[in-house]
Design a protein around this motif. Structure first.
Motif, PDB file in Angstrom:
ATOM      1  N   GLY A 190      17.642  10.487  16.851  1.00 42.89           N
ATOM      2  CA  GLY A 190      17.336   9.107  16.302  1.00 42.89           C
ATOM      3  C   GLY A 190      16.291   9.283  15.200  1.00 42.89           C
ATOM      4  O   GLY A 190      16.346   8.526  14.161  1.00 42.89           O
ATOM      5  N   LEU A 191      15.473  10.428  15.096  1.00 44.60           N
ATOM      6  CA  LEU A 191      14.544  10.578  13.794  1.00 44.60           C
ATOM      7  C   LEU A 191      15.321  11.000  12.540  1.00 44.60           C
ATOM      8  O   LEU A 191      15.379  10.480  11.463  1.00 44.60           O
ATOM      9  N   GLY A 192      16.541  11.818  12.971  1.00 47.03           N
ATOM     10  CA  GLY A 192      17.475  12.173  11.647  1.00 47.03           C
ATOM     11  C   GLY A 192      18.063  10.793  11.043  1.00 47.03           C
ATOM     12  O   GLY A 192      18.134  10.764   9.927  1.00 47.03           O
ATOM     13  N   THR A 193      18.522  10.090  11.860  1.00 46.23           N
ATOM     14  CA  THR A 193      19.202   8.792  11.526  1.00 46.23           C
ATOM     15  C   THR A 193      18.099   8.024  10.676  1.00 46.23           C
ATOM     16  O   THR A 193      18.504   7.316   9.535  1.00 46.23           O
ATOM     17  N   ALA A 194      16.893   7.642  11.089  1.00 46.02           N
ATOM     18  CA  ALA A 194      16.015   6.726  10.534  1.00 46.02           C
ATOM     19  C   ALA A 194      15.590   7.464   9.253  1.00 46.02           C
ATOM     20  O   ALA A 194      15.497   6.735   8.009  1.00 46.02           O
ATOM     21  N   ILE A 195      15.413   8.801   8.997  1.00 42.03           N
ATOM     22  CA  ILE A 195      14.977   9.493   7.716  1.00 42.03           C
ATOM     23  C   ILE A 195      16.378   9.128   6.557  1.00 42.03           C
ATOM     24  O   ILE A 195      16.304   8.847   5.486  1.00 42.03           O
ATOM     25  N   ALA A 196      17.503   9.204   7.156  1.00 43.73           N
ATOM     26  CA  ALA A 196      18.778   9.020   6.280  1.00 43.73           C
ATOM     27  C   ALA A 196      18.714   7.672   5.970  1.00 43.73           C
ATOM     28  O   ALA A 196      19.564   7.604   4.723  1.00 43.73           O
ATOM     29  N   GLU A 197      18.279   6.838   6.662  1.00 44.98           N
ATOM     30  CA  GLU A 197      18.361   5.259   6.455  1.00 44.98           C
ATOM     31  C   GLU A 197      17.432   5.015   5.154  1.00 44.98           C
ATOM     32  O   GLU A 197      17.774   4.232   4.213  1.00 44.98           O
ATOM     33  N   TRP A 198      16.213   5.507   5.201  1.00 47.42           N
ATOM     34  CA  TRP A 198      15.192   5.341   4.113  1.00 47.42           C
ATOM     35  C   TRP A 198      15.719   6.173   2.818  1.00 47.42           C
ATOM     36  O   TRP A 198      15.862   5.644   1.650  1.00 47.42           O
ATOM     37  N   SER A 199      16.585   7.249   2.778  1.00 45.83           N
ATOM     38  CA  SER A 199      17.036   7.848   1.810  1.00 45.83           C
ATOM     39  C   SER A 199      18.247   7.036   1.217  1.00 45.83           C
ATOM     40  O   SER A 199      18.094   7.076   0.022  1.00 45.83           O
ATOM     41  N   ALA A 200      18.924   6.564   1.849  1.00 46.92           N
ATOM     42  CA  ALA A 200      20.066   5.821   1.470  1.00 46.92           C
ATOM     43  C   ALA A 200      19.604   4.249   0.782  1.00 46.92           C
ATOM     44  O   ALA A 200      20.249   4.106  -0.281  1.00 46.92           O
ATOM     45  N   LEU A 201      18.524   3.872   1.225  1.00 47.44           N
ATOM     46  CA  LEU A 201      18.022   2.362   0.611  1.00 47.44           C
ATOM     47  C   LEU A 201      17.491   2.869  -0.685  1.00 47.44           C
ATOM     48  O   LEU A 201      17.746   2.277  -1.639  1.00 47.44           O
ATOM     49  N   VAL A 202      16.783   3.949  -1.168  1.00 45.37           N
ATOM     50  CA  VAL A 202      16.159   4.123  -2.188  1.00 45.37           C
ATOM     51  C   VAL A 202      17.115   4.531  -3.129  1.00 45.37           C
ATOM     52  O   VAL A 202      17.344   4.173  -4.393  1.00 45.37           O
ATOM     53  N   LEU A 203      18.229   5.507  -2.648  1.00 47.24           N
ATOM     54  CA  LEU A 203      19.300   5.639  -3.619  1.00 47.24           C
ATOM     55  C   LEU A 203      20.283   4.605  -3.880  1.00 47.24           C
ATOM     56  O   LEU A 203      20.810   4.377  -4.953  1.00 47.24           O
ATOM     57  N   GLY A 204      20.547   3.559  -3.168  1.00 42.45           N
ATOM     58  CA  GLY A 204      21.125   2.394  -3.194  1.00 42.45           C
ATOM     59  C   GLY A 204      20.677   1.417  -4.324  1.00 42.45           C
ATOM     60  O   GLY A 204      21.233   1.041  -5.102  1.00 42.45           O
ATOM     61  N   ILE A 205      19.234   1.351  -4.189  1.00 40.89           N
ATOM     62  CA  ILE A 205      18.341   0.492  -5.175  1.00 40.89           C
ATOM     63  C   ILE A 205      18.685   1.012  -6.666  1.00 40.89           C
ATOM     64  O   ILE A 205      19.226   0.495  -7.664  1.00 40.89           O
ATOM     65  N   ALA A 206      18.611   2.267  -6.749  1.00 37.36           N
ATOM     66  CA  ALA A 206      19.068   2.925  -7.861  1.00 37.36           C
ATOM     67  C   ALA A 206      20.258   2.776  -8.432  1.00 37.36           C
ATOM     68  O   ALA A 206      20.576   2.474  -9.632  1.00 37.36           O
ATOM     69  N   LEU A 207      21.332   2.978  -7.407  1.00 30.18           N
ATOM     70  CA  LEU A 207      22.801   2.968  -8.065  1.00 30.18           C
ATOM     71  C   LEU A 207      23.132   1.497  -8.399  1.00 30.18           C
ATOM     72  O   LEU A 207      24.079   0.819  -9.248  1.00 30.18           O
ATOM     73  N   CYS A 208      22.386   0.287  -7.596  1.00 28.86           N
ATOM     74  CA  CYS A 208      22.892  -1.226  -7.721  1.00 28.86           C
ATOM     75  C   CYS A 208      22.016  -1.493  -9.203  1.00 28.86           C
ATOM     76  O   CYS A 208      22.703  -2.770  -9.814  1.00 28.86           O
ATOM     77  N   TRP A 209      20.867  -0.922  -9.577  1.00 23.26           N
ATOM     78  CA  TRP A 209      20.289  -1.508 -10.638  1.00 23.26           C
ATOM     79  C   TRP A 209      21.303  -1.593 -11.944  1.00 23.26           C
ATOM     80  O   TRP A 209      21.119  -2.404 -12.628  1.00 23.26           O
ATOM     81  N   GLY A 210      22.179  -0.653 -12.116  1.00 23.43           N
ATOM     82  CA  GLY A 210      23.088  -0.518 -13.334  1.00 23.43           C
ATOM     83  C   GLY A 210      24.056  -1.814 -13.236  1.00 23.43           C
ATOM     84  O   GLY A 210      24.722  -2.002 -14.504  1.00 23.43           O
ATOM     85  N   LEU A 211      24.244  -2.294 -12.100  1.00 22.63           N
ATOM     86  CA  LEU A 211      25.298  -3.491 -11.953  1.00 22.63           C
ATOM     87  C   LEU A 211      24.563  -4.902 -12.319  1.00 22.63           C
ATOM     88  O   LEU A 211      25.148  -5.977 -12.349  1.00 22.63           O
ATOM     89  N   LEU A 212      23.244  -4.953 -12.256  1.00 19.25           N
ATOM     90  CA  LEU A 212      22.698  -6.380 -12.655  1.00 19.25           C
ATOM     91  C   LEU A 212      22.289  -6.554 -14.043  1.00 19.25           C
ATOM     92  O   LEU A 212      22.784  -5.666 -14.811  1.00 19.25           O
ATOM     93  N   ALA A 213      22.217  -7.878 -14.364  1.00 22.64           N
ATOM     94  CA  ALA A 213      22.170  -8.353 -15.744  1.00 22.64           C
ATOM     95  C   ALA A 213      20.979  -7.376 -16.260  1.00 22.64           C
ATOM     96  O   ALA A 213      19.955  -7.403 -15.684  1.00 22.64           O
ATOM     97  N   PRO A 214      20.848  -7.376 -17.685  1.00 28.74           N
ATOM     98  CA  PRO A 214      19.963  -6.924 -18.166  1.00 28.74           C
ATOM     99  C   PRO A 214      18.410  -7.506 -18.358  1.00 28.74           C
ATOM    100  O   PRO A 214      17.339  -6.724 -18.301  1.00 28.74           O
ATOM    101  N   ASN A 215      18.407  -8.873 -17.958  1.00 28.12           N
ATOM    102  CA  ASN A 215      17.411  -9.696 -17.796  1.00 28.12           C
ATOM    103  C   ASN A 215      16.739  -9.626 -16.434  1.00 28.12           C
ATOM    104  O   ASN A 215      15.805 -10.503 -16.063  1.00 28.12           O
TER     105      ASN A 215
END
Length: 447
Positions: A190-215
């Motif tokens: 369970g702990l391994g999964t929880a840490i992986a979920e936090w890692s994925a959320l942070v990386l996901g926000i970084a990946l999605c930022w480039g798809l958003l409008a410049p403003n």
């Protein structure tokens, strides 16, 4: 403008989802194998029990993934870039807040959830360790649901694949470290999964930022507009029915787990091993269901009934082919794979007789998974809700009727549940088609 509706385009959109989705049950298989190779049947059953509890609690809010895909795809099809961007911010924020509430309420939710299952004693203790560890990842898990749903709605499946693979690799690696090296048992998984979920959320926000409008940075400084009451009300009102649908299906799977627990920890462990075959098939076939969500949503946003029908037909062709392949593969490789997943001889012997029933699920379950994708993309929550409630009720009645046949009746009832889901959703399909006005065809005739 979405890519053309051809078989090549459908497969190009689906294959990254397929690989990413396949890695999800592969991590579950690693979880099972890591615990199973310790030879501890109680720990294996504890992970099974804890997993269904967490799945029930977290996927109650699965609309954050499913509803986001349909709403985002419809906004993209209508050419509303501002609404597309706003959907991501609203969805991730909603997921984080709901997840934080679950974390805060775990002292109440955990004993209540465990009381619903026929566990007790050492089994409950093992499950409690897993559940407690998973609650640390609740905000990240629900935020990640929304983020991936947004990516699917845009058809940005390669970014979703990158996120899924990274999260699952981290998960698998930490599970091995915590269980085999630190001897943390079910809690380590369970702990391994929880840490992986936090890692994925942070990386996901970084990946999605480039798809958003410049403003987008300026818009984030004005949260009153992003989180306007009307916009948030639509997000939750559209998805309330999807939430009820999800709860109904989670009750179905919880009933199945509870029925297995009544047959003892060995059969519960065997069911967990057999579940891995279904997970692999379901997650891979979901690649075409998720593609249907995106394509159907875009077709509705564009007002094209013809595109909706073509999307359903093309994704259906791929789904049928995949279902046949998986059914054959499970029949051929079932027993050797069971041996790889657990060294417990009693668990193996309890699993072998039911591999033929499990092999039928990818083939007969395929229509239910595909229809789910079509109706989620169309955001037809009432149909999804009603079909799930009726299917769950029919499944429970079937399970009770077949209970004298033990584990055979248990798996036969589960197989029937997929047929119930497809049948009830199918009743709503003509109405869905009639409700979509073909504005593109009307416009062409007007010219």
């Amino acid at each position: 403008m979405p890519p053309p509706l051809t078989r090549r385009a459908i497969f190009a959109q689906a294959w990254p989802i397929m690989i990413g989705q396949a890695s999800v049950p592969l991590v579950a298989i690693v979880d099972t194998a890591v615990i199973g190779q310790t030879g501890d049947a109680i720990a294996l059953a504890g992970v099974a029990l804890g997993s269904i509890v967490i799945t029930f609690l977290f996927w109650t809010f699965g609309f954050l993934r499913m509803g986001m895909t349909g709403l985002t795809a419809q906004a993209e099809g209508a050419g509303d870039k501002g609404e597309v961007d706003a959907m991501l911010v609203r969805g991730v924020a909603a997921g984080f807040v709901i997840g934080a509430a679950l974390f805060a309420l775990q002292a109440v939710l955990t004993p209540l959830a465990l009381a619903l299952f026929a566990g007790g004693g050492a089994l409950d203790e093992a499950a409690r360790g897993y559940i407690t560890a998973r609650f640390f990842g609740a905000p990240a898990a629900l935020g990640y649901f929304a983020l991936v749903g947004w990516l699917f709605g845009l058809g940005a499946t390669r970014r979703a694949l990158a996120l899924q693979v990274v999260m699952n690799l981290i998960n698998a690696g930490l599970d091995i470290l915590f269980v085999w090296h630190f001897d943390m048992g079910a809690r380590g998984v369970g702990l391994g999964t929880a840490i992986a979920e936090w890692s994925a959320l942070v990386l996901g926000i970084a990946l999605c930022w480039g798809l958003l409008a410049p403003n987008i940075a300026d818009r984030l400084k004005r949260p009153a507009r992003l989180f306007a009451r009307e916009a948030m009300g639509r997000l939750f009102s559209v998805n309330f029915d999807i939430m009820v649908r999800t709860i109904a299906l989670l009750m179905l799977f919880a009933w199945f787990t509870n029925a297995g627990a009544r047959l003892g920890p060995v059969q519960l462990g065997a069911n967990l091993v057999l579940d891995q075959f279904i997970l692999v098939a379901a997650y891979v076939l979901d690649a075409f269901a998720f593609t249907a969500e995106s394509r159907v949503g875009m077709a509705i946003g564009r007002g094209s009934r013809a595109e909706l029908l073509r999307a359903a037909r093309l994704t259906g062709e791929f789904s049928l082919a995949a279902g046949i392949v998986f059914a054959a593969a499970i029949l051929i490789a079932g027993n050797p794979v069971i041996d790889l997943l657990t060294s417990n001889e009693a668990v193996r012997e309890a699993a072998y007789p039911y591999i033929w029933l499990v092999a039928l699920i990818p083939l007969l379950g395929m229509p239910a998974w595909l229809l789910d994708g079509i109706f989620i993309g169309a955001t037809r929550g009432a149909a999804l809700r009603n079909a799930a409630i009726l299917a769950t009720a029919c499944y429970i009645a079937t399970d009770l009727l077949l209970r004298p046949w033990g584990a055979t009746g248990l798996w036969a009832a589960m197989l029937a549940s997929y047929l119930f889901r497809a049948a009830f959703l199918g009743l709503y399909l003509p109405g869905l088609l009639r409700s979509v006005p073909d504005r593109l065809a009307e416009a062409r005739r007007a010219l």
